[in-house]
Write an enzyme that holds these catalytic residues in place. Structure first.
Site, PDB file in Angstrom:
ATOM      1  N   CYS A   5      11.109  -4.224  11.228  1.00 46.79           N
ATOM      2  CA  CYS A   5      12.034  -4.164  12.347  1.00 46.79           C
ATOM      3  C   CYS A   5      13.499  -4.254  11.908  1.00 46.79           C
ATOM      4  O   CYS A   5      13.781  -4.739  10.827  1.00 46.79           O
ATOM      5  CB  CYS A   5      11.811  -5.280  13.361  1.00 46.79           C
ATOM      6  SG  CYS A   5      10.164  -5.481  13.938  1.00 46.79           S
ATOM      7  N   ARG A  31      13.620   0.916   9.087  1.00 45.00           N
ATOM      8  CA  ARG A  31      12.915  -0.372   9.075  1.00 45.00           C
ATOM      9  C   ARG A  31      11.795  -0.416  10.110  1.00 45.00           C
ATOM     10  O   ARG A  31      10.954  -1.313  10.060  1.00 45.00           O
ATOM     11  CB  ARG A  31      13.881  -1.519   9.361  1.00 45.00           C
ATOM     12  CG  ARG A  31      15.021  -1.631   8.366  1.00 45.00           C
ATOM     13  CD  ARG A  31      15.962  -2.735   8.767  1.00 45.00           C
ATOM     14  NE  ARG A  31      15.293  -3.996   8.723  1.00 45.00           N
ATOM     15  CZ  ARG A  31      15.198  -4.758   7.632  1.00 45.00           C
ATOM     16  NH1 ARG A  31      15.735  -4.326   6.504  1.00 45.00           N
ATOM     17  NH2 ARG A  31      14.559  -5.890   7.649  1.00 45.00           N
ATOM     18  N   TRP A  78       8.954  -2.423  14.314  1.00 43.93           N
ATOM     19  CA  TRP A  78       7.781  -2.051  13.524  1.00 43.93           C
ATOM     20  C   TRP A  78       6.732  -3.079  13.910  1.00 43.93           C
ATOM     21  O   TRP A  78       6.752  -4.218  13.476  1.00 43.93           O
ATOM     22  CB  TRP A  78       8.103  -2.135  12.021  1.00 43.93           C
ATOM     23  CG  TRP A  78       6.944  -1.801  11.163  1.00 43.93           C
ATOM     24  CD1 TRP A  78       6.051  -2.653  10.586  1.00 43.93           C
ATOM     25  CD2 TRP A  78       6.514  -0.486  10.774  1.00 43.93           C
ATOM     26  NE1 TRP A  78       5.125  -1.972   9.872  1.00 43.93           N
ATOM     27  CE2 TRP A  78       5.369  -0.645   9.974  1.00 43.93           C
ATOM     28  CE3 TRP A  78       6.997   0.784  11.022  1.00 43.93           C
ATOM     29  CZ2 TRP A  78       4.688   0.435   9.425  1.00 43.93           C
ATOM     30  CZ3 TRP A  78       6.336   1.862  10.482  1.00 43.93           C
ATOM     31  CH2 TRP A  78       5.194   1.678   9.701  1.00 43.93           C
ATOM     32  N   ASN A 104      13.287 -10.205  13.993  1.00 47.34           N
ATOM     33  CA  ASN A 104      12.646  -9.523  12.860  1.00 47.34           C
ATOM     34  C   ASN A 104      11.907 -10.588  12.062  1.00 47.34           C
ATOM     35  O   ASN A 104      12.513 -11.566  11.622  1.00 47.34           O
ATOM     36  CB  ASN A 104      13.691  -8.844  11.983  1.00 47.34           C
ATOM     37  CG  ASN A 104      13.107  -8.443  10.621  1.00 47.34           C
ATOM     38  OD1 ASN A 104      11.909  -8.300  10.489  1.00 47.34           O
ATOM     39  ND2 ASN A 104      13.958  -8.351   9.627  1.00 47.34           N
ATOM     40  N   GLY A 105      10.615 -10.448  11.895  1.00 51.19           N
ATOM     41  CA  GLY A 105       9.839 -11.435  11.148  1.00 51.19           C
ATOM     42  C   GLY A 105       8.534 -11.743  11.859  1.00 51.19           C
ATOM     43  O   GLY A 105       8.067 -10.945  12.690  1.00 51.19           O
ATOM     44  N   GLU A 481      -5.030   3.823 -10.190  1.00 52.70           N
ATOM     45  CA  GLU A 481      -3.823   3.837  -9.352  1.00 52.70           C
ATOM     46  C   GLU A 481      -2.581   4.123 -10.190  1.00 52.70           C
ATOM     47  O   GLU A 481      -1.711   4.902  -9.787  1.00 52.70           O
ATOM     48  CB  GLU A 481      -3.684   2.500  -8.612  1.00 52.70           C
ATOM     49  CG  GLU A 481      -2.447   2.335  -7.760  1.00 52.70           C
ATOM     50  CD  GLU A 481      -2.203   3.421  -6.716  1.00 52.70           C
ATOM     51  OE1 GLU A 481      -1.065   3.527  -6.243  1.00 52.70           O
ATOM     52  OE2 GLU A 481      -3.137   4.212  -6.437  1.00 52.70           O
ATOM     53  N   LYS A 485       0.018   7.361  -9.647  1.00 49.34           N
ATOM     54  CA  LYS A 485       1.481   7.276  -9.495  1.00 49.34           C
ATOM     55  C   LYS A 485       2.170   8.249 -10.451  1.00 49.34           C
ATOM     56  O   LYS A 485       3.058   9.005 -10.076  1.00 49.34           O
ATOM     57  CB  LYS A 485       1.979   5.833  -9.742  1.00 49.34           C
ATOM     58  CG  LYS A 485       1.503   4.839  -8.695  1.00 49.34           C
ATOM     59  CD  LYS A 485       2.240   4.908  -7.393  1.00 49.34           C
ATOM     60  CE  LYS A 485       1.581   5.796  -6.386  1.00 49.34           C
ATOM     61  NZ  LYS A 485       0.546   5.355  -5.533  1.00 49.34           N
ATOM     62  N   GLU A 488       1.373  12.043  -9.413  1.00 51.26           N
ATOM     63  CA  GLU A 488       1.998  12.591  -8.200  1.00 51.26           C
ATOM     64  C   GLU A 488       3.517  12.661  -8.313  1.00 51.26           C
ATOM     65  O   GLU A 488       4.153  13.437  -7.597  1.00 51.26           O
ATOM     66  CB  GLU A 488       1.561  11.788  -6.964  1.00 51.26           C
ATOM     67  CG  GLU A 488       2.047  10.366  -6.900  1.00 51.26           C
ATOM     68  CD  GLU A 488       1.525   9.653  -5.645  1.00 51.26           C
ATOM     69  OE1 GLU A 488       1.171   8.467  -5.755  1.00 51.26           O
ATOM     70  OE2 GLU A 488       1.478  10.281  -4.572  1.00 51.26           O
ATOM     71  N   HIS A 504     -17.581   8.660 -23.781  1.00 53.43           N
ATOM     72  CA  HIS A 504     -18.556   9.693 -23.401  1.00 53.43           C
ATOM     73  C   HIS A 504     -17.882  11.001 -22.979  1.00 53.43           C
ATOM     74  O   HIS A 504     -18.420  11.769 -22.176  1.00 53.43           O
ATOM     75  CB  HIS A 504     -19.444   9.169 -22.256  1.00 53.43           C
ATOM     76  CG  HIS A 504     -20.074   7.851 -22.593  1.00 53.43           C
ATOM     77  ND1 HIS A 504     -21.135   7.721 -23.448  1.00 53.43           N
ATOM     78  CD2 HIS A 504     -19.719   6.593 -22.222  1.00 53.43           C
ATOM     79  CE1 HIS A 504     -21.444   6.440 -23.568  1.00 53.43           C
ATOM     80  NE2 HIS A 504     -20.597   5.743 -22.850  1.00 53.43           N
ATOM     81  N   LYS A 604       3.940  11.965   3.147  1.00 50.46           N
ATOM     82  CA  LYS A 604       3.644  10.531   3.231  1.00 50.46           C
ATOM     83  C   LYS A 604       2.318  10.306   3.952  1.00 50.46           C
ATOM     84  O   LYS A 604       1.554   9.395   3.630  1.00 50.46           O
ATOM     85  CB  LYS A 604       4.765   9.813   3.974  1.00 50.46           C
ATOM     86  CG  LYS A 604       4.597   8.311   4.057  1.00 50.46           C
ATOM     87  CD  LYS A 604       4.640   7.699   2.667  1.00 50.46           C
ATOM     88  CE  LYS A 604       4.268   6.231   2.621  1.00 50.46           C
ATOM     89  NZ  LYS A 604       3.933   5.769   1.281  1.00 50.46           N
TER      90      LYS A 604
HETATM   91  C1  AGP Z   1      -0.281   7.682  -2.707  1.00 48.79           C
HETATM   92  O1  AGP Z   1       0.872   7.385  -3.362  1.00 48.79           O
HETATM   93  C2  AGP Z   1      -0.238   8.930  -1.928  1.00 48.79           C
HETATM   94  N1  AGP Z   1       0.846   8.929  -1.044  1.00 48.79           N
HETATM   95  C3  AGP Z   1      -1.552   9.312  -1.268  1.00 48.79           C
HETATM   96  O2  AGP Z   1      -2.543   9.391  -2.239  1.00 48.79           O
HETATM   97  C4  AGP Z   1      -2.010   8.339  -0.182  1.00 48.79           C
HETATM   98  O3  AGP Z   1      -2.415   7.134  -0.730  1.00 48.79           O
HETATM   99  C5  AGP Z   1      -3.170   8.962   0.591  1.00 48.79           C
HETATM  100  O4  AGP Z   1      -2.731  10.151   1.181  1.00 48.79           O
HETATM  101  C6  AGP Z   1      -3.713   8.011   1.645  1.00 48.79           C
HETATM  102  O5  AGP Z   1      -2.742   7.705   2.588  1.00 48.79           O
HETATM  103  P1  AGP Z   1      -3.022   6.575   3.674  1.00 48.79           P
HETATM  104  O6  AGP Z   1      -3.152   5.275   2.971  1.00 48.79           O
HETATM  105  O7  AGP Z   1      -1.828   6.636   4.574  1.00 48.79           O
HETATM  106  O8  AGP Z   1      -4.282   6.963   4.389  1.00 48.79           O
END
Ligand code: AGP
Length: 609
Positions: A5, A31, A78, A104-105, A481, A485, A488, A504, A604
Site C-alpha cells: 500500500c 506499491r 494492496w 500501510n502495514g 530456481e 533466474k 530468463e 547420468h 509478469k
Molecule cells: C519467474 O521469475 C517467472 N516470472 C515465471 O516463471 C513465474 O514464476 C511463472 O510464470 C509463475 O507465475 P505465478 O507465480 O504468478 O503463477
C-alpha cells in the site's frame, strides 16, 4: 522497507488538496493498485471518496480528487486483510465519521481489538484490520482527549507494523502521522507540508525531506511539522535534508532496477510474510491432514517453491505430496483426482492461466482447492476453498525474487503446523524450527552483504556461454530456481540438475572452465555433494560454490566461494541460499546490457495457456 500500500497526506496553505493527493497516489501506484481513496474535512464533516480498482478508473467514476479542502489524506491499496472492495478501500472512519485513517502495514491484534470495540457498541463497515484504529481514536476522543492525545493512546494499543495518516473533525487543520516499521517520510515546503509512504509521492513539490523514525509521530499543519515519540510524547527535533532524485529513481528508492530493489527488500517483505496469522496455516494444515492425495501445482518459480516444500512435507510432516507443473497436471493426474484430493496451488500473481486451468480441472473432479497468492484479489483466491495472501507486497520485476522467499516461508509454516497437528516431531524440535523461521529475515540480510562479492563473480563469468547449477536434497529446488533466474534474464541456456543425477548425462557437457554452481549448505547431503564437486573439478570445471562460512571441505575445491551464515537449519536453507543466485543472475544480465526488469518474451503474469 516493505511495500504494501501507499499512503499520502497533504496540508496546504491555500488551494485544494484533492488533485495533489491524487498525483501523490499515482506515484505510489507501484506499491498497490487494487483500490484507492481520499478524505478531507469539509464544513466540519469528513468526506471520503473511495472505490475498488486502479486510480484512474476510480477517479473517472468517483472523482476522488474533487475535494475542496486544504488538508487531506489518501491511500492506494494492496489488500492483505479483506479482499479489494469499496468497503475495504481506505480511508476508514469511525462510527460518527469524526476520524479518518489511511494505513500501510498489518495490525496483528486487530481481531481482539475489534471484538472489544464491537462489544462496546462500535459498528464496523469493513473486514480490514485498519478500521479498528479509527474506532480506537474515537473512543479516546469520547473520553475527552484531544486529537493528538487520543491518537497517541490508540496507537499504544496496536501490535504490528503501521504507517498511519489520520485526520479528524475535532482538529481539521492537522494530519497526524505515526510510524512503526512501515516506511513514512515527510516533505516540507513554503506552500505546505506532506507525508507519504515513499519520497516519489511528493518529490515534484518538494525535495526537502524528513524521515519519520521508528516509533515516532508527527503532527502536520500547513505551516509546521512537530515530531514526537509516540510512546511518551517527548518532542524530537529533526532538520529536513534535500534529496536530488528523479521521480523514477525515487520509485526504485535509488536502486537501478526494481529487481535489485526487490532482492534487497526480502528481509522486510519476509517480516510481513511471517506476520501472517497462524490461524490460516492451521486451517490449511487441517485440510491437508484430512486428504488422501495431495498435489502441489504451480508454474516457474512458484513450482520451485513447491519442490522445496515437497521435501519439507516428507521430512518434517511425514506426509507424501506430489509437486506437478500446472500445465501437465490434469493430463497426467486427472484420473486420480476425486473428493479426497487436496490441490495446493501456488501463484504469486494468482492469474497464471496454466495454474488456473489445472485448478478448475481439479475442482470439477471434486478436489478441495487451497491457494497461496501474492494478490489477494486474484482469480486463484476466488477459486480456492482456503487461501493465504503472501503479503510480500507488489513485485514489479518480471523475475520473481521476494515472492519466492515469501512462498517458501509460508509453505514452511504450513508444514510446521501440519507436523504439530500430526505429532510427528518433538515439540522442542518444532518450536526451535518455528523460532528459526523468524530468523530468516536476519539471515537474508547477511546474505545480502555478499552483494558486491557476487557482482565480482558475475563480472568474472559474465561472458560464459552456459552455466550449470547443482544441488541435493531440498536445494535441488534452489539450484533449479537459480538457473531459472539466469536463464530468463541473461538468455543463456543454463542447466540445472540434482547433483547426484549429473553423473547420468550432464557430466558429458563439462569441459575445461565450464562454470558449475553448487548450492551446498552443511546438511545431510554434504558428504555426497563434496564428491560431486570433485567429479566436476576433475573434468576441468570452474566451481562456484555457495557454502556455509568455515566450510573448507568444499571451498578448497572451489574457484569462487560465496559464504553464508552457519546455523541455518537445512530445511530453511533455500530461502537464504537463493539470494546470491538472484544477485548472480541480476549482475550477469546487467553486465550483458539487458534490462532485468523486463526480460524479452516474458510477462509478469502469463495469462495464456
Ligand atoms: C519467474 O521469475 C517467472 N516470472 C515465471 O516463471 C513465474 O514464476 C511463472 O510464470 C509463475 O507465475 P505465478 O507465480 O504468478 O503463477
Amino acid at each position: 522497507m516493505s511495500s504494501l500500500c501507499g499512503i499520502a497526506g497533504v496540508a496546504l496553505k491555500s488551494g485544494e488538496v484533492g488533485p495533489i493527493i491524487y498525483e501523490c497516489l499515482k506515484r505510489l501506484e507501484y506499491r498497490g493498485y487494487d483500490s484507492v481513496g481520499e478524505a478531507a474535512v469539509i464544513d466540519d464533516k469528513i468526506i471520503v471518496k473511495k472505490g475498488k480498482g486502479k486510480i484512474d478508473e476510480v477517479e473517472e467514476s468517483l472523482g476522488i480528487s474533487k475535494l475542496p479542502a486544504m488538508v487531506g489524506i489518501g491511500h492506494t491499496r494492496w489488500a492483505t486483510h479483506g479482499a479489494p472492495s469499496a468497503e475495504n478501500a481506505h480511508p476508514h472512519t469511525d462510527c460518527k465519521a469524526s476520524v479518518a485513517v489511511v494505513h500501510n502495514g498489518i495490525i496483528e491484534n486487530f481481531l481482539q481489538l475489534k471484538q472489544e470495540l464491537e462489544s462496546a457498541g462500535h459498528v464496523f463497515k469493513s473486514r480490514t484490520d485498519t478500521e479498528v484504529i479509527a474506532h480506537l481514536v474515537e473512543d479516546y476522543l469520547k473520553n475527552g482527549d484531544g486529537f493528538v492525545e487520543a491518537t497517541r493512546r490508540a496507537v499504544k494499543r496496536l501490535v504490528g507494523a503501521y504507517a498511519l495518516a489520520i485526520i479528524s473533525t475535532t482538529d481539521p487543520e492537522k494530519i497526524i502521522c505515526v510510524r512503526k516499521e512501515s516506511p513514512l517520510v515527510l516533505g516540507t515546503s513554503d506552500t505546505g507540508n506532506y507525508c507519504a509512504s515513499d519520497i516519489p509521492a511528493f518529490l515534484p513539490r518538494t525535495n526537502q525531506i524528513i524521515i519519520l523514525e521508528e516509533g515516532e509521530m508527527a503532527i502536520l499543519t500547513a505551516d509546521n511539522i512537530l515530531i514526537m515519540k509516540a510512546e511518551d510524547g517527548e518532542e524530537v527535533h529533526r532538520k529536513p535534508f534535500p534529496v536530488n532524485w528523479t521521480v523514477e529513481t525515487a520509485v526504485k528508492t535509488g536502486y537501478p532496477h526494481f529487481m535489485l530493489k526487490e532482492i534487497h527488500e526480502q528481509p522486510s517483505s519476509l517480516r510481513n510474510v511471517l506476520r501472517t496469522h497462524p490461524i490460516y496455516m492451521d486451517l490449511m494444515a487441517l485440510t491437508i491432514n484430512r486428504a488422501k492425495k495431495i498435489f502441489l501445482i504451480a508454474c516457474g518459480t512458484s513450482h520451485h517453491a513447491c519442490l522445496a516444500a515437497t521435501y519439507l512435507f516428507a521430512n518434517l510432516a511425514k506426509i507424501s505430496v506430489t509437486p506437478v507443473v500446472a500445465s501437465e497436471f490434469i493430463d497426467n493426474y486427472g484420473a486420480l483426482i476425486d473428493s479426497e484430493t487436496v490441490v495446493l496451488a501456488v501463484s504469486q500473481s494468482g492469474e497464471t492461466a496454466d495454474t488456473l486451468s489445472a485448478v478448475r480441472g481439479a475442482r470439477d473432479r471434486g478436489a478441495t482447492i487451497l491457494g497461496i497468492s501474492n494478490a489477494v484479489a486474484s482469480t486463484l483466491t476466488r477459486l480456492s476453498d482456503v487461501y493465504i495472501g503472501q503479503n510480500a507486497g507488489p513485485e514489479m520485476g518480471v523475475a520473481a525474487t521476494k515472492t519466492f522467499t515469501a512462498q517458501v516461508a509460508i509453505l514452511t509454516k504450513i508444514v510446521l503446523a501440519l507436523a504439530r497437528k500430526r505429532q510427528v516431531m518433538l515439540k522442542a524440535e518444532l518450536d526451535a524450527l518455528d523460532q528459526s523461521t523468524n530468523r530468516l529475515p536476519d539471515w537474508i540480510s547477511e546474505a545480502l552483504l555478499r552483494d558486491q562479492e557476487v557482482k565480482r563473480i558475475a563480472e568474472k563469468y559474465g561472458e560464459e556461454a552456459s552455466f550449470c547449477y547443482l544441488g541435493r536434497g531440498i536445494n535441488v529446488a534452489t539450484a533449479l530456481e537459480g538457473r531459472l533466474k539466469l536463464l530468463e534474464l541473461s538468455y543463456l541456456p543454463a542447466i540445472a540438475y540434482p547433483a547426484g543425477e549429473s553423473k547420468h548425462g550432464f557430466i558429458s557437457v563439462v569441459e575445461d572452465d565450464y562454470p558449475v554452481v553448487f548450492v551446498a549448505p552443511r546438511d545431510e547431503t554434504h558428504s555426497k555433494i563434496i564428491g560431486n564437486v570433485m567429479e566436476m573439478k576433475a573434468r576441468g570445471a570452474k566451481i562456484i560454490s555457495i557454502v556455509e562460512e568455515d566450510d573448507d571441505e568444499i571451498s578448497k575445491f572451489s574457484d569462487d566461494v560465496i559464504t553464508l551464515p552457519s546455523g541455518i537449519p537445512p530445511s530453511l536453507s533455500p530461502a537464504v541460499y537463493i539470494v546470491p543466485l538472484q544477485l548472480l543472475a541480476y549482475y550477469i544480465a546487467v553486465g550483458k546490457g539487458y534490462d532485468p526488469d523486463f526480460p524479452r518474451n516474458l510477462a509478469k503474469s502469463v495469462t495464456v495457456q
